[in-house]
Design an enzyme around this catalytic site. Structure first.
Site, mmCIF file in Angstrom:
data_model
loop_
_atom_site.group_PDB
_atom_site.id
_atom_site.type_symbol
_atom_site.label_atom_id
_atom_site.label_comp_id
_atom_site.label_asym_id
_atom_site.label_seq_id
_atom_site.Cartn_x
_atom_site.Cartn_y
_atom_site.Cartn_z
ATOM 1 N N GLN A 1 -10.625 0.004 1.052
ATOM 2 C CA GLN A 1 -10.976 -0.793 -0.134
ATOM 3 C C GLN A 1 -9.730 -1.360 -0.813
ATOM 4 O O GLN A 1 -9.765 -2.467 -1.363
ATOM 5 C CB GLN A 1 -11.857 0.006 -1.118
ATOM 6 N N GLU B 1 7.692 6.700 16.663
ATOM 7 C CA GLU B 1 8.105 6.149 15.365
ATOM 8 C C GLU B 1 9.488 6.682 14.933
ATOM 9 O O GLU B 1 10.400 5.927 14.646
ATOM 10 C CB GLU B 1 7.044 6.515 14.312
ATOM 11 N N HIS B 2 9.602 8.019 14.864
ATOM 12 C CA HIS B 2 10.888 8.633 14.509
ATOM 13 C C HIS B 2 11.479 9.281 15.748
ATOM 14 O O HIS B 2 10.778 10.005 16.449
ATOM 15 C CB HIS B 2 10.721 9.754 13.485
ATOM 16 N N THR C 1 1.983 9.126 11.215
ATOM 17 C CA THR C 1 3.363 9.457 11.589
ATOM 18 C C THR C 1 3.477 10.074 12.981
ATOM 19 O O THR C 1 2.653 10.898 13.377
ATOM 20 C CB THR C 1 3.919 10.450 10.547
ATOM 21 N N ASN D 1 -2.969 5.905 6.591
ATOM 22 C CA ASN D 1 -3.643 6.659 7.650
ATOM 23 C C ASN D 1 -4.272 5.686 8.652
ATOM 24 O O ASN D 1 -4.091 4.469 8.561
ATOM 25 C CB ASN D 1 -4.643 7.664 7.060
ATOM 26 N N ASP E 1 12.826 9.546 5.463
ATOM 27 C CA ASP E 1 11.533 9.424 4.778
ATOM 28 C C ASP E 1 11.708 9.243 3.275
ATOM 29 O O ASP E 1 10.982 8.478 2.649
ATOM 30 C CB ASP E 1 10.721 10.718 4.968
ATOM 31 N N TYR F 1 0.845 -1.197 0.000
ATOM 32 C CA TYR F 1 0.000 0.000 0.000
ATOM 33 C C TYR F 1 0.880 1.246 0.000
ATOM 34 O O TYR F 1 1.785 1.379 0.830
ATOM 35 C CB TYR F 1 -0.930 0.030 1.228
ATOM 36 N N HIS G 1 2.138 15.790 8.374
ATOM 37 C CA HIS G 1 1.613 14.606 7.690
ATOM 38 C C HIS G 1 0.091 14.543 7.682
ATOM 39 O O HIS G 1 -0.503 14.053 6.731
ATOM 40 C CB HIS G 1 2.151 13.339 8.357
ATOM 41 N N GLN H 1 7.277 16.840 10.627
ATOM 42 C CA GLN H 1 6.512 15.590 10.607
ATOM 43 C C GLN H 1 5.056 15.798 11.028
ATOM 44 O O GLN H 1 4.180 15.050 10.601
ATOM 45 C CB GLN H 1 7.197 14.527 11.472
ATOM 46 N N GLU I 1 3.986 -36.802 28.901
ATOM 47 C CA GLU I 1 2.805 -35.973 28.652
ATOM 48 C C GLU I 1 1.574 -36.819 28.330
ATOM 49 O O GLU I 1 0.508 -36.287 28.059
ATOM 50 C CB GLU I 1 3.085 -35.009 27.475
HETATM 51 N N1 LIG Z 1 4.070 4.819 9.966
HETATM 52 C C1 LIG Z 1 4.693 5.041 8.837
HETATM 53 O O1 LIG Z 1 5.686 4.405 8.536
HETATM 54 C C2 LIG Z 1 4.192 6.081 7.882
HETATM 55 C C3 LIG Z 1 4.970 6.421 6.786
HETATM 56 C C4 LIG Z 1 4.459 7.313 5.860
HETATM 57 C C5 LIG Z 1 3.194 7.843 6.026
HETATM 58 N N2 LIG Z 1 2.462 7.510 7.117
HETATM 59 C C6 LIG Z 1 1.105 8.010 7.319
HETATM 60 O O2 LIG Z 1 0.335 7.674 6.191
HETATM 61 C C7 LIG Z 1 -0.818 8.489 6.229
HETATM 62 C C8 LIG Z 1 -1.237 8.896 4.848
HETATM 63 O O3 LIG Z 1 -2.564 9.305 5.002
HETATM 64 P P1 LIG Z 1 -3.455 9.866 3.846
HETATM 65 O O4 LIG Z 1 -4.821 10.029 4.403
HETATM 66 O O5 LIG Z 1 -2.786 11.051 3.260
HETATM 67 O O6 LIG Z 1 -3.412 8.759 2.719
HETATM 68 P P2 LIG Z 1 -3.842 7.226 2.700
HETATM 69 O O7 LIG Z 1 -3.546 6.765 1.325
HETATM 70 O O8 LIG Z 1 -3.292 6.475 3.824
HETATM 71 O O9 LIG Z 1 -5.419 7.233 2.889
HETATM 72 C C9 LIG Z 1 -6.259 7.761 1.914
HETATM 73 C C10 LIG Z 1 -7.514 6.920 1.867
HETATM 74 O O10 LIG Z 1 -8.181 6.966 3.106
HETATM 75 C C11 LIG Z 1 -9.538 6.681 2.887
HETATM 76 N N3 LIG Z 1 -10.349 7.520 3.762
HETATM 77 C C12 LIG Z 1 -10.237 8.853 3.968
HETATM 78 N N4 LIG Z 1 -11.185 9.276 4.837
HETATM 79 C C13 LIG Z 1 -11.902 8.183 5.178
HETATM 80 C C14 LIG Z 1 -13.029 7.980 6.051
HETATM 81 N N5 LIG Z 1 -13.571 8.981 6.745
HETATM 82 N N6 LIG Z 1 -13.509 6.735 6.176
HETATM 83 C C15 LIG Z 1 -12.947 5.709 5.489
HETATM 84 N N7 LIG Z 1 -11.900 5.864 4.659
HETATM 85 C C16 LIG Z 1 -11.388 7.079 4.509
HETATM 86 C C17 LIG Z 1 -9.826 6.956 1.446
HETATM 87 O O11 LIG Z 1 -10.272 5.777 0.833
HETATM 88 C C18 LIG Z 1 -8.500 7.369 0.827
HETATM 89 O O12 LIG Z 1 -8.233 6.686 -0.361
HETATM 90 C C19 LIG Z 1 -0.504 9.660 7.147
HETATM 91 O O13 LIG Z 1 -1.233 9.494 8.352
HETATM 92 C C20 LIG Z 1 0.976 9.503 7.403
HETATM 93 O O14 LIG Z 1 1.375 10.000 8.642
HETATM 94 C C21 LIG Z 1 2.949 6.617 8.022
HETATM 95 ZN ZN LIG Z 2 7.465 11.994 7.226
#
Ligand SMILES: NC(=O)c1ccc[n+]([C@@H]2O[C@H](COP(=O)([O-])OP(=O)(O)OC[C@H]3O[C@@H](n4cnc5c(N)ncnc54)[C@H](O)[C@@H]3O)[C@@H](O)[C@H]2O)c1
Ligand SMILES: [Zn+2]
Length: 436
Positions: free
Chosen positions: A183, A319-320, A229, A206, A353, A122, A254, A251, A408
């Site tokens: 999905q 995380e970081h 993040t 997310n 990153d 993903y 994000h 950060q 046993e």
């Molecule tokens: N932990 C890690 O290693 C790491 C690394 C990079 C990014 N991240 C995180 O990834 C995340 C990216 O988030 P993003 O939202 O920009 O993109 P994303 O691609 O993770 O999510 C987008 C999707 O979320 C869904 N969505 C949005 N609102 C919704 C709702 N109310 N109900 C159900 N589904 C919903 C939609 O289908 C959309 O396609 C950020 O939180 C960032 O901090 C984490």
């Molecule tokens: Zn970052």
């Protein structure tokens, strides 16, 4: 502990309420996908991303057309970043060896590292098109030798993002889907009429994506819990407030729920950083999300000593963790719970990153207590095997085995050993005469 919070985030109770809402949405949505396959996926994509093309999978000419939209400079930068990721992943792969040892005369034990046969990567893209996430999962899976790598990313502003698709393709993805959120991970793990299910899901996302992966764990493997993040700066008087504030907001941007925490032993640095953050929030173009994250989740924690800073940092397991002190290597030697460390003022989280070569898919919500981040090893399954080469070893191991089975109460197990003692050892079965 005598820690002093100069700023606190939302209380724990409110954070768990948010989590409960996400859990419920994810559960309902995954059941929809399970029950109605492609039709449900299409409706969800339309609902959340306003996107419902004829095919979610891009064909070769669509991929080529998108790649042609990426400038030469951007393409070179993507290739540079992937080269760094591959180099480090390959070195890590080389550190993992298959082993075979003779633990007793004639007794051979070993393990083999076998790539997972199919993975779904993903690549997030709701708020920002996260080109770099494609290197982290797709290119790393390819170094591991995964034979089927599929990748999914949401449309960005209504259409596939050329740079993200280019990075997926260059990284080695065999199938690319323009699908986001629940999905996307649901379809890849459960399978639909048009998507063959995978054996494992990887990559950040997310709160919805991270929770969907968590709920799908068991049906498929997952890399780790890599949600919104988090960042922590551990700093003393060797750095200034501008550096600390920049690293915290860098950060926090994000999303609306990215914790940024300063842990310091300097009251001066703590108060100056608080002021500096307010100043930067006036000028940072992404201040809208960064401010929300900072207000709800930002923390400034003042400690008495380096030992206390270490204890606080391990407890939070961010995380970081950016360390800028007069003893960065002491933190490297002693910290035990975190996603990744960024040591010294010359390093920074954005490097990790985007480009430096370590993996940016890292544990959140305290998962750093039990796992590190995504790496080539997560795509490899370590399987053990054993063989007994001599009659003597078969008889000797069999005698122990038989007695331990009976300890046993496992008579059938004991018989597995006994038949071998009789055939290869030529002797009596260990509990033989007495038991008959
Ligand atoms: N932990 C890690 O290693 C790491 C690394 C990079 C990014 N991240 C995180 O990834 C995340 C990216 O988030 P993003 O939202 O920009 O993109 P994303 O691609 O993770 O999510 C987008 C999707 O979320 C869904 N969505 C949005 N609102 C919704 C709702 N109310 N109900 C159900 N589904 C919903 C939609 O289908 C959309 O396609 C950020 O939180 C960032 O901090 C984490
Ligand atoms: Zn970052």
């Amino acid at each position: 502990m005598a820690v002093d919070y100069l700023k606190r985030g939302k209380p724990e109770a409110e954070r768990s309420e948010d989590d409960a809402k996400v859990r419920a949405v994810v559960e309902a949505t995954l059941s929809e996908i399970e029950a109605r396959g492609d039709a449900a996926v299409r409706e969800l994509s339309e609902k959340f991303d306003g996107y419902a093309p004829e095919n979610f999978r891009l064909n070769a000419s669509e991929i080529e057309a998108l790649m042609n939209q990426v400038s030469g400079r951007d393409m070179d930068d993507i290739k540079f970043a992937q080269e760094q990721v591959r180099k480090f992943a390959q070195a890590q792969r080389d550190s993992m060896t298959d082993i075979e040892v003779e633990t007793l005369p004639g007794v051979i034990l070993g393990h083999k590292n076998i790539p997972v046969r199919s993975v779904g990567c993903y690549v997030p893209g709701g708020k920002f098109p996260m080109v770099a996430s494609a290197h982290m999962s797709v290119a790393t899976a390819s170094v591991a030798g995964v034979p089927r790598i599929i990748a999914a990313t949401p449309p960005f502003k209504g259409a596939p993002n050329p740079a993200v698709i280019a990075a997926m393709h260059l990284g080695g993805a065999h199938e690319i889907y323009v699908l986001g959120g629940i999905q996307a991970v649901g379809a890849m793990a459960i399978g639909t009429e048009t998507i063959d299910p995978v054996h494992m899901l990887v990559g950040p996302g997310n709160a919805f994506v991270a929770e969907a992966k968590r709920q799908l764990f068991g049906r498929v493997g997952i890399d780790l819990f890599a949600g919104p993040t988090e960042t922590m700066v551990i700093a003393d008087d060797t750095v200034d407030a501008e550096m600390c504030a920049t690293d915290l907001l860098g950060q926090a941007e994000h999303g609306y729920n990215s914790p940024a925490v300063l842990v310091t032993n300097s009251r001066k640095l703590a108060t100056e950083t608080l002021a500096e953050i307010e100043r930067l929030l006036e000028i940072l173009p992404t201040a809208e999300t960064a401010r929300k994250s900072w207000e709800d989740y930002g923390e400034v924690i003042l400690c008495d000593s380096y030992d206390e800073m270490l204890a606080v940092a391990d407890e939070i397991a961010s995380e970081h963790v950016q360390v800028m002190t007069d003893r960065d290597d002491w933190f490297l030697d002693n910290m035990t719970c975190y996603g990744a460390l960024f040591l010294g003022p010359r390093t920074n989280v954005a490097n990790g990153d985007k480009v430096i070569g370590t993996n940016h898919t890292l544990p959140t919500k305290k998962a750093g207590r039990y796992t590190g981040g995504l790496w080539v090893g997560k795509f490899l399954k370590t399987h053990s095997y054993q063989k007994i080469l001599t009659d003597e070893a078969a008889a000797e191991m069999g005698a122990y085995c038989s007695r331990l089975c009976m300890l046993e109460g496992f008579v059938g197990h004991a018989e597995q050993a006994n038949i071998r003692v009789r055939r290869y050892g030529g002797g009596n079965v260990p509990y033989g005469e007495a038991a008959e």
